[in-house]
Design a protein around this motif. Structure first.
Motif, mmCIF file in Angstrom:
data_model
loop_
_atom_site.group_PDB
_atom_site.id
_atom_site.type_symbol
_atom_site.label_atom_id
_atom_site.label_comp_id
_atom_site.label_asym_id
_atom_site.label_seq_id
_atom_site.Cartn_x
_atom_site.Cartn_y
_atom_site.Cartn_z
ATOM 1 N N VAL A 56 0.842 -1.197 0.000
ATOM 2 C CA VAL A 56 0.000 0.000 0.000
ATOM 3 C C VAL A 56 0.875 1.245 0.000
ATOM 4 N N ARG A 57 1.948 1.232 0.776
ATOM 5 C CA ARG A 57 2.875 2.368 0.785
ATOM 6 C C ARG A 57 3.498 2.571 -0.594
ATOM 7 N N ALA A 58 3.921 1.473 -1.227
ATOM 8 C CA ALA A 58 4.520 1.583 -2.559
ATOM 9 C C ALA A 58 3.503 2.108 -3.568
ATOM 10 N N THR A 59 2.254 1.662 -3.468
ATOM 11 C CA THR A 59 1.204 2.127 -4.373
ATOM 12 C C THR A 59 0.998 3.630 -4.224
ATOM 13 N N ALA A 60 0.919 4.103 -2.980
ATOM 14 C CA ALA A 60 0.714 5.530 -2.739
ATOM 15 C C ALA A 60 1.873 6.356 -3.290
ATOM 16 N N LEU A 61 3.085 5.891 -3.071
ATOM 17 C CA LEU A 61 4.255 6.635 -3.533
ATOM 18 C C LEU A 61 4.337 6.676 -5.052
ATOM 19 N N GLN A 62 3.925 5.587 -5.710
ATOM 20 C CA GLN A 62 3.919 5.609 -7.176
ATOM 21 C C GLN A 62 2.804 6.504 -7.720
ATOM 22 N N PHE A 63 1.677 6.625 -6.999
ATOM 23 C CA PHE A 63 0.655 7.593 -7.397
ATOM 24 C C PHE A 63 1.194 9.014 -7.297
ATOM 25 N N LEU A 64 1.929 9.277 -6.206
ATOM 26 C CA LEU A 64 2.462 10.613 -5.971
ATOM 27 C C LEU A 64 3.608 10.954 -6.923
ATOM 28 N N HIS A 72 15.430 -3.183 -6.397
ATOM 29 C CA HIS A 72 16.230 -3.750 -5.317
ATOM 30 C C HIS A 72 15.378 -4.650 -4.411
ATOM 31 N N GLY A 73 15.386 -4.427 -3.099
ATOM 32 C CA GLY A 73 14.677 -5.317 -2.187
ATOM 33 C C GLY A 73 13.179 -5.316 -2.375
ATOM 34 N N THR A 74 12.596 -4.167 -2.721
ATOM 35 C CA THR A 74 11.150 -4.099 -2.935
ATOM 36 C C THR A 74 10.753 -4.892 -4.174
ATOM 37 N N ALA A 75 11.541 -4.790 -5.223
ATOM 38 C CA ALA A 75 11.280 -5.586 -6.433
ATOM 39 C C ALA A 75 11.449 -7.071 -6.139
ATOM 40 N N ALA A 76 12.432 -7.426 -5.299
ATOM 41 C CA ALA A 76 12.625 -8.829 -4.937
ATOM 42 C C ALA A 76 11.384 -9.385 -4.257
ATOM 43 N N ARG A 77 10.767 -8.599 -3.389
ATOM 44 C CA ARG A 77 9.516 -9.036 -2.748
ATOM 45 C C ARG A 77 8.426 -9.273 -3.786
ATOM 46 N N LEU A 78 8.281 -8.350 -4.723
ATOM 47 C CA LEU A 78 7.224 -8.469 -5.720
ATOM 48 C C LEU A 78 7.429 -9.681 -6.625
ATOM 49 N N HIS A 79 8.668 -9.979 -6.960
ATOM 50 C CA HIS A 79 8.959 -11.123 -7.833
ATOM 51 C C HIS A 79 9.093 -12.430 -7.050
ATOM 52 N N ARG A 80 9.051 -12.357 -5.735
ATOM 53 C CA ARG A 80 9.294 -13.511 -4.861
ATOM 54 C C ARG A 80 10.700 -14.077 -5.064
ATOM 55 N N ILE A 81 11.674 -13.184 -5.007
ATOM 56 C CA ILE A 81 13.081 -13.564 -5.018
ATOM 57 C C ILE A 81 13.553 -13.578 -3.567
ATOM 58 N N GLU A 82 14.051 -14.716 -3.122
ATOM 59 C CA GLU A 82 14.498 -14.826 -1.735
ATOM 60 C C GLU A 82 15.850 -14.137 -1.545
ATOM 61 N N LEU A 83 15.984 -13.480 -0.406
ATOM 62 C CA LEU A 83 17.225 -12.803 -0.063
ATOM 63 C C LEU A 83 17.738 -13.321 1.271
ATOM 64 N N ASP A 123 13.772 -2.498 -18.982
ATOM 65 C CA ASP A 123 14.112 -2.832 -17.598
ATOM 66 C C ASP A 123 12.910 -2.769 -16.672
ATOM 67 N N ARG A 124 11.748 -2.381 -17.209
ATOM 68 C CA ARG A 124 10.564 -2.160 -16.371
ATOM 69 C C ARG A 124 9.447 -3.131 -16.750
ATOM 70 N N SER A 125 8.650 -3.495 -15.764
ATOM 71 C CA SER A 125 7.469 -4.308 -15.996
ATOM 72 C C SER A 125 6.442 -3.938 -14.930
ATOM 73 N N VAL A 126 5.322 -4.634 -14.910
ATOM 74 C CA VAL A 126 4.299 -4.421 -13.888
ATOM 75 C C VAL A 126 4.086 -5.733 -13.166
ATOM 76 N N ARG A 127 4.113 -5.681 -11.858
ATOM 77 C CA ARG A 127 3.954 -6.892 -11.049
ATOM 78 C C ARG A 127 3.045 -6.572 -9.881
ATOM 79 N N ARG A 128 1.942 -7.325 -9.784
ATOM 80 C CA ARG A 128 0.990 -7.147 -8.691
ATOM 81 C C ARG A 128 0.540 -5.693 -8.582
ATOM 82 N N GLY A 129 0.339 -5.067 -9.751
ATOM 83 C CA GLY A 129 -0.195 -3.719 -9.808
ATOM 84 C C GLY A 129 0.813 -2.610 -9.619
#
Length: 311
Positions: A56-64, A72-83, A123-129
């Motif tokens: 939700v925080r990422a969604t709000a910031l991308q709207f703004l 980086h780490g946020t993209a890893a979460r969206l793609h389900r890449i383990e760190l 280098d860009r795509s859309v994942r989970r909105g």
């Protein structure tokens, strides 16, 4: 004036949207507080009762800021890449933006913005909105910025592998050749990242397995990873590691492996079945904690077993 809930998108309302719809800023703030709307960051609110999590925080910031791309780490979460724990701070959101933006580390809002001149449309795509860097770019960014070999290899192994992450089974996200092409670009951290890429193994099944393999390599031990074996009953099993000549199989188990009684029973059956494979003379099992906290003891145990199995 439109009702505020109608103006929200994905449970997020921007102040500028409400003002554009006819709400005065002074009246708007009072109404939002009375109705239980939750502040996400300056200029963004979440509908009452919504769980304001990182997405939700990422969604709000991308709207703004439409120029922001999760990375980086946020993209890893969206793609389900383990760190590996400690690779990134999960409290922070990471974004990459065009070079016209400014690299920032905003501790108050827990945001990092990485400004770059090398973020292309490919280098860009859309994942989970959410707008997000592709798996190849994500892993490339992570490896180039990782502080250790282990962090880099764990991230790359996860993206290269077909595995279950967070209870969701997914296919491999990227091919080795794609990562090699991504890391060929002349960017800071590139030479070290390319050296680490050569240590990856797409067959790796977990972060603990990746680290165990690196620790064994350091000890001059080079087993096969996840080789297919046939049990006496005709079932195909893949031990985490196999020293084929000695007939020694090595299994690494996470702390949550026996989550239920049924899972525990399945593991016992697997252990017994593995020992029925013609290639296996002995099985060693290590916990993930042993891999991370006592790797020298693990490799010493493996070496002793190999010596005992030698002809």
């Amino acid at each position: 004036m439109y009702e505020l809930a109608i103006l929200a998108r994905g449970g997020v309302l921007l102040t500028v949207w409400a003002v554009a719809a006819g709400w005065s800023r002074g009246r708007l703030a009072g109404r939002l507080r009375r109705d239980g709307w939750q502040g996400i960051c300056r200029g963004a609110w979440a509908v009452p009762g919504k769980d304001v999590d990182w997405r939700v925080r990422a969604t709000a910031l991308q709207f703004l800021r439409p120029e922001l791309v999760c990375s980086h780490g946020t993209a890893a979460r969206l793609h389900r890449i383990e760190l590996l724990d400690g690779t990134v701070d999960p409290a922070y959101l990471d974004f990459t933006a065009p070079a016209s933006a400014r690299s920032t580390h905003d501790a108050r809002n827990r945001i990092r913005v990485h400004a770059t001149a090398s973020l292309t449309a490919g280098d860009r795509s859309v994942r989970r909105g959410l707008r997000v860097t592709t798996p190849a770019r994500t892993v490339g960014d992570l490896i180039r910025s990782c502080g250790s070999r282990e962090e880099a290899v764990v991230a790359a192994d996860s993206a290269l592998a077909r595995r279950a992450v967070g209870g969701v089974r997914r296919e491999a996200l990227v091919r080795y050749e794609e990562l090699a092409a991504e890391l060929a670009a002349p960017r800071p951290g590139g030479p070290r990242a390319r050296a680490w890429l050569r240590l990856t193994e797409a067959a790796s099944g977990s972060p603990a397995e990746s680290v165990a393999r690196l620790r064994m390599r350091d000890a001059a031990l080079f087993p096969e990873s996840q080789p297919p074996l046939r049990t006496a009953g005709g079932r195909t099993l893949r031990p985490d590691f196999l020293f084929r000549e000695a007939g020694l199989a090595v299994e690494v188990e996470g702390y949550a492996f026996h989550g239920t009684r049924r899972a525990h029973e399945r593991d016992i059956a697997r252990f017994n079945a593995l020992q029925s494979c013609p290639e296996v003379r002995r099985v060693l099992r290590f916990t993930a904690r042993e891999v991370f906290a006592a790797p020298d003891r693990m490799t010493a145990t493996i070496r002793t077993a190999l010596e005992s199995l030698a002809p």
